[in-house]
Design an enzyme around this catalytic site. Structure first.
Site, PDB file in Angstrom:
ATOM      1  N   SER A 128      -0.358   6.836   2.527  1.00  5.98           N
ATOM      2  CA  SER A 128      -1.067   6.287   3.651  1.00  5.98           C
ATOM      3  C   SER A 128      -2.564   6.084   3.167  1.00  5.98           C
ATOM      4  CB  SER A 128      -1.202   7.041   4.680  1.00  5.98           C
ATOM      5  OG  SER A 128      -1.931   6.483   5.841  1.00  5.98           O
ATOM      6  N   HIS A 151       1.871   1.682   4.641  1.00  8.26           N
ATOM      7  CA  HIS A 151       2.089   1.351   6.129  1.00  8.26           C
ATOM      8  C   HIS A 151       0.932   0.712   6.785  1.00  8.26           C
ATOM      9  CE1 HIS A 151       0.608   4.727   7.871  1.00  8.26           C
ATOM     10  NE2 HIS A 151       1.024   5.371   6.920  1.00  8.26           N
TER      11      HIS A 151
END
Length: 250
Positions: A128, A151
């Site tokens: 992330s 993501h």
């Protein structure tokens, strides 16, 4: 006349190991509180090692059971390392699941703006918002078994259902994309393709890349562990010293 027993005399003599024990206890306390030793360490190393472990904590305090790295602890240490003339290189070790986006970007911007040689190493995971931090150094390494999850940005808590909320989220996501693509060899097209890929993550959108795949996509510079990362950092430190000597001679 006062008489002293042998035990009294012995008790008054200073313990030569007391100072060393105090220093060791101080280091242990620092590790327990901040997750790292002081800079420089007891060995007076010329390299400052900073660890980013667990979840990056930002403006909100996370539950006590979460393993966190608080960004308000990291930023002052980076400033101190930049100003300390004894520190010649900075080594960043990551094993993080991500966390607060703005806090992660603040840490990444601080690392990228350092003037001293900086090498990052992803161990376990750099997921992330850990991705921008991992690519922020002069050279980045990833362990062969380490993973990185890419993501889209998510929102937690109260979300107002208006177009402005989506626009704000989209702008923040573009900040992440811009930083990663400008500090690594991955293209915007490939990075967004990895970010919005469906089917690979269960009930989610995104991609998990492992070790050599991160290098293949251009996210990370090389596959390697502690030895390779420190060897590269020492090489860059020597190159920086040589450059300063040349400038001085001129």
């Amino acid at each position: 006349m006062n008489w002293q027993t042998q035990n009294d005399i012995t008790s008054e003599q200073p313990d030569p190991n007391s100072d060393e024990k105090k220093r060791a206890n101080t280091v242990v306390d620092t590790i327990q509180q901040l997750g790292q030793t002081s800079a420089p360490s007891l060995t007076e190393s010329n390299i400052f090692c900073m660890t980013i472990i667990g979840q990056v904590e930002g403006h909100l305090v996370l539950p006590p059971q979460n393993k966190t790295t608080k960004y308000e602890h990291l930023i002052p240490q980076l400033v101190a390392a930049e100003q300390n003339h004894k520190i010649e290189g900075i080594f960043i070790v990551l094993n993080t699941v991500g966390g607060d986006v703005e806090a992660g970007l603040a840490i990444a911007e601080m690392i990228s703006s350092l003037t001293k040689p900086t090498v990052t190493l992803v161990l376990g995971g750099g997921h992330s918002i850990g991705v921008p931090i991992a690519v922020a150094g002069d050279m980045s390494f990833i362990a062969e078994t380490a993973t990185m999850t890419i993501h889209p940005i998510r929102l937690n808590g109260l979300v107002i259902g208006v177009p402005q909320t989506f626009e704000y989220l989209d702008k923040m996501q573009e900040r992440v994309v811009r930083f990663v693509t400008s500090h690594s060899n991955v293209t915007e097209h490939i990075f967004k393709e990895l970010m919005f890929k469906t089917g690979e993550l269960t009930r989610d959108i995104g991609t998990t890349v492992i070790g050599s795949d991160a290098v293949k996509h251009g996210l990370i510079d090389a596959v390697g562990g502690l030895g390779e990362a420190l060897k590269e950092l020492n090489r860059r430190i020597e190159a920086s010293k040589s450059a300063k000597v040349e400038v001085t001679l001129q």
